[in-house]
Design a protein around this motif. Structure first.
Motif, PDB file in Angstrom:
ATOM      1  N   LEU A  51       6.479 -20.593  13.981  1.00  0.00           N
ATOM      2  CA  LEU A  51       6.017 -20.502  12.591  1.00  0.00           C
ATOM      3  C   LEU A  51       4.633 -19.887  12.525  1.00  0.00           C
ATOM      4  N   ASP A  54       4.660 -16.251  13.537  1.00  0.00           N
ATOM      5  CA  ASP A  54       5.269 -15.468  12.476  1.00  0.00           C
ATOM      6  C   ASP A  54       4.289 -15.296  11.324  1.00  0.00           C
ATOM      7  N   GLY A  55       3.646 -16.411  10.939  1.00  0.00           N
ATOM      8  CA  GLY A  55       2.731 -16.358   9.802  1.00  0.00           C
ATOM      9  C   GLY A  55       1.564 -15.424  10.065  1.00  0.00           C
ATOM     10  N   MET A  58       2.662 -11.772  10.569  1.00  0.00           N
ATOM     11  CA  MET A  58       3.026 -11.188   9.277  1.00  0.00           C
ATOM     12  C   MET A  58       1.763 -10.853   8.482  1.00  0.00           C
ATOM     13  N   ALA A  59       0.809 -11.797   8.470  1.00  0.00           N
ATOM     14  CA  ALA A  59      -0.428 -11.574   7.714  1.00  0.00           C
ATOM     15  C   ALA A  59      -1.172 -10.365   8.282  1.00  0.00           C
ATOM     16  N   MET A  62       0.660  -7.174   7.401  1.00  0.00           N
ATOM     17  CA  MET A  62       0.468  -6.882   5.981  1.00  0.00           C
ATOM     18  C   MET A  62      -0.925  -6.293   5.741  1.00  0.00           C
ATOM     19  N   LYS A  63      -1.918  -6.864   6.441  1.00  0.00           N
ATOM     20  CA  LYS A  63      -3.300  -6.412   6.284  1.00  0.00           C
ATOM     21  C   LYS A  63      -3.433  -4.961   6.723  1.00  0.00           C
ATOM     22  N   SER A  66      -1.583  -2.534   4.423  1.00  0.00           N
ATOM     23  CA  SER A  66      -2.261  -2.302   3.144  1.00  0.00           C
ATOM     24  C   SER A  66      -3.482  -1.401   3.332  1.00  0.00           C
ATOM     25  N   GLU A  67      -4.176  -1.549   4.470  1.00  0.00           N
ATOM     26  CA  GLU A  67      -5.323  -0.671   4.730  1.00  0.00           C
ATOM     27  C   GLU A  67      -4.877   0.789   4.784  1.00  0.00           C
ATOM     28  N   VAL A  69      -1.949   2.241   3.774  1.00  0.00           N
ATOM     29  CA  VAL A  69      -1.342   2.765   2.544  1.00  0.00           C
ATOM     30  C   VAL A  69      -2.409   2.992   1.475  1.00  0.00           C
ATOM     31  N   ALA A  70      -3.394   2.088   1.435  1.00  0.00           N
ATOM     32  CA  ALA A  70      -4.447   2.242   0.426  1.00  0.00           C
ATOM     33  C   ALA A  70      -5.215   3.542   0.641  1.00  0.00           C
ATOM     34  N   ASN A 107      -9.492   3.561   8.135  1.00  0.00           N
ATOM     35  CA  ASN A 107      -9.404   2.155   7.724  1.00  0.00           C
ATOM     36  C   ASN A 107      -8.739   1.318   8.805  1.00  0.00           C
TER      37      ASN A 107
ATOM     38  N   ILE B 170      -8.003  -0.803  -3.747  1.00  0.00           N
ATOM     39  CA  ILE B 170      -6.541  -0.723  -3.682  1.00  0.00           C
ATOM     40  C   ILE B 170      -6.022  -1.678  -2.621  1.00  0.00           C
ATOM     41  N   SER B 171      -6.635  -1.613  -1.424  1.00  0.00           N
ATOM     42  CA  SER B 171      -6.113  -2.478  -0.364  1.00  0.00           C
ATOM     43  C   SER B 171      -6.429  -3.942  -0.655  1.00  0.00           C
ATOM     44  N   MET B 174      -3.945  -4.954  -3.384  1.00  0.00           N
ATOM     45  CA  MET B 174      -2.553  -4.859  -2.948  1.00  0.00           C
ATOM     46  C   MET B 174      -2.211  -5.964  -1.951  1.00  0.00           C
ATOM     47  N   ARG B 175      -3.174  -6.328  -1.093  1.00  0.00           N
ATOM     48  CA  ARG B 175      -2.883  -7.318  -0.051  1.00  0.00           C
ATOM     49  C   ARG B 175      -2.534  -8.670  -0.669  1.00  0.00           C
ATOM     50  N   LEU B 221       4.710 -22.506   4.933  1.00  0.00           N
ATOM     51  CA  LEU B 221       4.065 -21.230   5.259  1.00  0.00           C
ATOM     52  C   LEU B 221       3.386 -20.638   4.031  1.00  0.00           C
TER      53      LEU B 221
END
Lengths: 124, 249
Positions: A51, A54-55, A58-59, A62-63, A66-67, A69-70, A107, B170-171, B174-175, B221
């Motif tokens: 868990l 995974d958490g 995943m975080a 995602m971070k 987003s960097e 893509v932004a 970034n 944006i980031s 978006m995050r 979670l």
């Protein structure tokens, strides 16, 4: 450890057969209980580990996404705005996206280096 | 079975008229934003009403929140950063409370809408620009000039740094949005599995225990993510404010 206990018990309980069987039965019982506790603990640990991994993974993913893509989005938007105001239809967007890609990589680099400032400290 | 996206639909509650073609209304999003602010206000009024030297439970919790954010801000932006404490503390509490309020079943998650998180991020971004120029003038632009680069590359690097700077709100927005949206969709999708498997008879009900267990794990979670994303938003705000206060460091 339980194996040692069992042997020790057997050695000391040699004289009387009934006492020996009783002792070995108790030892087996303890063995089984220890094994079940151990199994419970390892599965709980494994579940917790999964868990958590995974958490945080995943975080982290995602971070970083987003960097990146932004950066592309900001570059694209800037290029599109330049297009709109300068009337050079596709080129602003194209070049903006390319610079955005570079900025996204910048970034990403900064995020993975654990650096926050826009520039590295100057050598002055 | 309801769509997992139904929870994000904005419904007008009290229509307030129109501006141009767009409808202006008091929506469920507005309602939950007001609930969030109301909850924060009530909590702090109750927590600080005693003003005891030895804090009670609620006052201790309020003090813990204060010190947590104050320490984050001080470690990221230094002592001068404390002048932005009201902004940072408000942002942290708003995001945290909105995230946690969204975990109540049936509640609307304010932070799962990109326009909300983006507005918060723009607030931070514009504050950084305003403070940067007010404190340092054009020296603030030195943020975009990397040190030690060959002169021929500097124009390109400046463009890249400017775009990188523009990509921050944006980031940042978006995050938070993506984390809350993804988590809530995942919860609803697994909940949907339970309902549709449960309709299949005894075998289905037995099978439905698997996604049910998954929902329990995901809920835990999600609580972690709700706190973590509020914290990440806060710490990035502090880091950006640090750039405004000390450009070129």
């Amino acid at each position: 450890m339980s194996e040692q206990n069992k042997q020790a018990g057997r050695a000391s309980a040699k004289p009387e057969a009934s006492a020996e069987t009783e002792l070995s039965a108790r030892l087996r019982d303890i063995d089984a209980r220890l094994a079940s506790i151990h199994a419970e603990r390892t599965t709980a640990d494994a579940l917790k580990g999964v868990l958590q991994a995974d958490g945080t993974a995943m975080a982290r993913g995602m971070k970083l996404v987003s960097e990146f893509v932004a950066g592309i989005a900001a570059g694209g938007m800037l290029g599109w705005l330049i297009d709109r105001f300068a009337g050079i239809q596709p080129f602003g967007l194209l070049i903006g996206l390319m610079f955005g890609f570079a900025a996204g990589l910048r970034n990403l680099y900064r995020a993975t280096q654990g650096q926050s400032g826009a520039v590295q400290p100057k050598a002055d | 079975m309801a769509s997992p996206l139904d929870q994000f639909v904005i419904k007008p509650i009290i229509p307030l008229g129109k501006i141009g073609a767009s409808e202006i209304a008091f929506t469920n999003a507005s309602l939950f934003m007001m609930l969030v602010v109301g909850a924060i206000g009530l909590f702090f009024m109750a927590a600080t009403s005693q003003r005891a030297l030895v804090p009670g439970r609620m006052q201790a919790f309020a003090e813990m929140l204060y010190e947590f954010v104050a320490n984050t801000l001080k470690s990221a932006a230094g002592k001068e950063g404390m002048q932005f404490f009201p902004l940072v503390f408000s942002l942290f509490l708003f995001v945290l409370t909105a995230n946690f309020m969204g975990m109540i079943p049936g509640a609307f998650t304010v932070t799962s809408h990109i326009i909300v998180t983006f507005a918060l991020a723009m607030l931070v971004f514009l504050t950084v620009i305003g403070v940067g120029f007010a404190k340092h003038g054009t020296h603030f632009l030195g943020l975009f000039v990397p040190g030690g680069a060959p002169a021929a590359l500097v124009p390109f690097l400046v463009v890249i740094e400017v775009i990188s700077f523009l990509s921050r709100p944006i980031s940042l927005g978006m995050r938070l949005f993506a984390n809350m949206l993804a988590g809530h969709i995942a919860l609803k999708v697994f909940a949907g599995f339970v309902v549709s498997l449960g309709a299949l008879g005894i075998g289905g009900i037995l099978g439905a225990t698997l996604p049910l267990g998954m929902i329990v794990a995901l809920t835990a979670l999600e609580f972690l993510v709700a706190f973590l994303q509020a914290y990440v938003f806060t710490i990035l705000t502090c880091v950006y404010l640090n750039d405004a206060l000390h450009p070129g460091h």
